[in-house]
Enzyme design. Sequence first.
Site, PDB file in Angstrom:
ATOM      1  N   VAL A  89       0.038   9.158  -0.824  1.00  0.00           N
ATOM      2  CA  VAL A  89       0.536  10.509  -0.563  1.00  0.00           C
ATOM      3  C   VAL A  89      -0.647  11.449  -0.768  1.00  0.00           C
ATOM      4  O   VAL A  89      -1.414  11.295  -1.721  1.00  0.00           O
ATOM      5  CB  VAL A  89       1.725  10.904  -1.466  1.00  0.00           C
ATOM      6  CG1 VAL A  89       3.007  10.254  -0.988  1.00  0.00           C
ATOM      7  CG2 VAL A  89       1.467  10.556  -2.933  1.00  0.00           C
TER       8      VAL A  89
ATOM      9  N   GLY B  54     -17.212  10.374  -1.115  1.00  0.00           N
ATOM     10  CA  GLY B  54     -16.370   9.949  -2.229  1.00  0.00           C
ATOM     11  C   GLY B  54     -16.964   8.792  -3.006  1.00  0.00           C
ATOM     12  O   GLY B  54     -17.998   8.214  -2.638  1.00  0.00           O
TER      13      GLY B  54
ATOM     14  N   HIS C 149       0.861  -1.188   0.000  1.00  0.00           N
ATOM     15  CA  HIS C 149       0.000   0.000   0.000  1.00  0.00           C
ATOM     16  C   HIS C 149       0.893   1.233   0.000  1.00  0.00           C
ATOM     17  O   HIS C 149       1.943   1.250   0.653  1.00  0.00           O
ATOM     18  CB  HIS C 149      -0.891  -0.012   1.251  1.00  0.00           C
ATOM     19  CG  HIS C 149      -1.389   1.345   1.653  1.00  0.00           C
ATOM     20  ND1 HIS C 149      -0.746   2.112   2.621  1.00  0.00           N
ATOM     21  CD2 HIS C 149      -2.435   2.082   1.223  1.00  0.00           C
ATOM     22  CE1 HIS C 149      -1.399   3.246   2.764  1.00  0.00           C
ATOM     23  NE2 HIS C 149      -2.420   3.261   1.931  1.00  0.00           N
TER      24      HIS C 149
ATOM     25  N   HIS D 102      -7.679  -5.547  17.706  1.00  0.00           N
ATOM     26  CA  HIS D 102      -8.539  -6.664  18.098  1.00  0.00           C
ATOM     27  C   HIS D 102      -7.861  -8.017  17.873  1.00  0.00           C
ATOM     28  O   HIS D 102      -8.295  -9.027  18.416  1.00  0.00           O
ATOM     29  CB  HIS D 102      -9.871  -6.608  17.355  1.00  0.00           C
ATOM     30  CG  HIS D 102      -9.756  -6.749  15.864  1.00  0.00           C
ATOM     31  ND1 HIS D 102      -9.210  -5.769  15.066  1.00  0.00           N
ATOM     32  CD2 HIS D 102     -10.104  -7.761  15.031  1.00  0.00           C
ATOM     33  CE1 HIS D 102      -9.242  -6.169  13.796  1.00  0.00           C
ATOM     34  NE2 HIS D 102      -9.771  -7.377  13.750  1.00  0.00           N
TER      35      HIS D 102
END
Length: 309
Positions: A115, A265, A112, A181
């Site tokens: 920026v 989005g 991944h 978790h």
Amino acid sequence: MSTANDTIDVAAVADYFTELQDRICSALQAEDSPHRFEQDDWTHGAGGGGRTRVLRNGQVFEQAGVNFSHVRGQRLPEAATQRRPELRNRPFQAMGVSLVVHPLNPYVPTTHMNVRFLVVDETSAAPVWWFGGGFDLTPYYGYVEDAVAWHRAARAACAGFGDTVYEKYKRCCDEYFYLRHREECRGIGGLFYDDLSEGGFDRCFEFTCSVGDQFIPAYQPLVARRKATPYGDREREFQLYRRGRYVEFNLIYDRGTLFGLQSGGRTESILMSLPPHAAWRYHWAPEPGTPEADLYTQFLKPRDWLAEE
């Protein structure tokens, strides 16, 4: 915190981000020729838009998504104001490049990179702005030499910006990409930074460019080294199981996912980070002494990888 004396150049940031998207897509295509990215242009309801590029069902990459977005909004979402509540519901524009690569071969790590740049109250006398981003690596089968090379590139991205910058942002990455978790790290880390405005616009933009420019030199050699490694059902099943952890993080903790959804989005572009296939097993653990167990004991813990040099 940015100040009224900062001169920001939104157009220069946008130009760099679009050019970075082009470079990264070209480099990934070169590793998976003749497969190519498909481009999907889209617009945002409040202003702006983006271009999403996805490569699917390749011989190397099962799915790779590289997204550029530049959007505007009238109310800065909660995901961006948790540490700055005074900015809540203020007009903003945000832009960035975000990518996730899910290889087909379990010996090639998932990665991944992001920026981003955000401006609040751009037309005011004292606009607030900051940069953020980084890159991280999520292997399924660990190799010390790959981890060292990855962190060497992360250190190179920070060179010239301060003697403690790499260590600081490596630590931030280890802390951020942590599944509380599960009590385990998502991968072997890299760099993560946010709310960066100290030193002024030019310096912060220069650092963000350095991070973006180092991504392909960090990742492409690992792909080339591992993409032809033979594998079978055992490795594939473990890869799908570990991808489940990736899904859990992105849907529960990831700030970018939350920001994108809260700001209205494009859902397809936001969730392109999810793998096309993943699996969960109830109460499963690897057999001690196996390569799968080594991932947990040797790699999914914060570690000074550059000490291995």
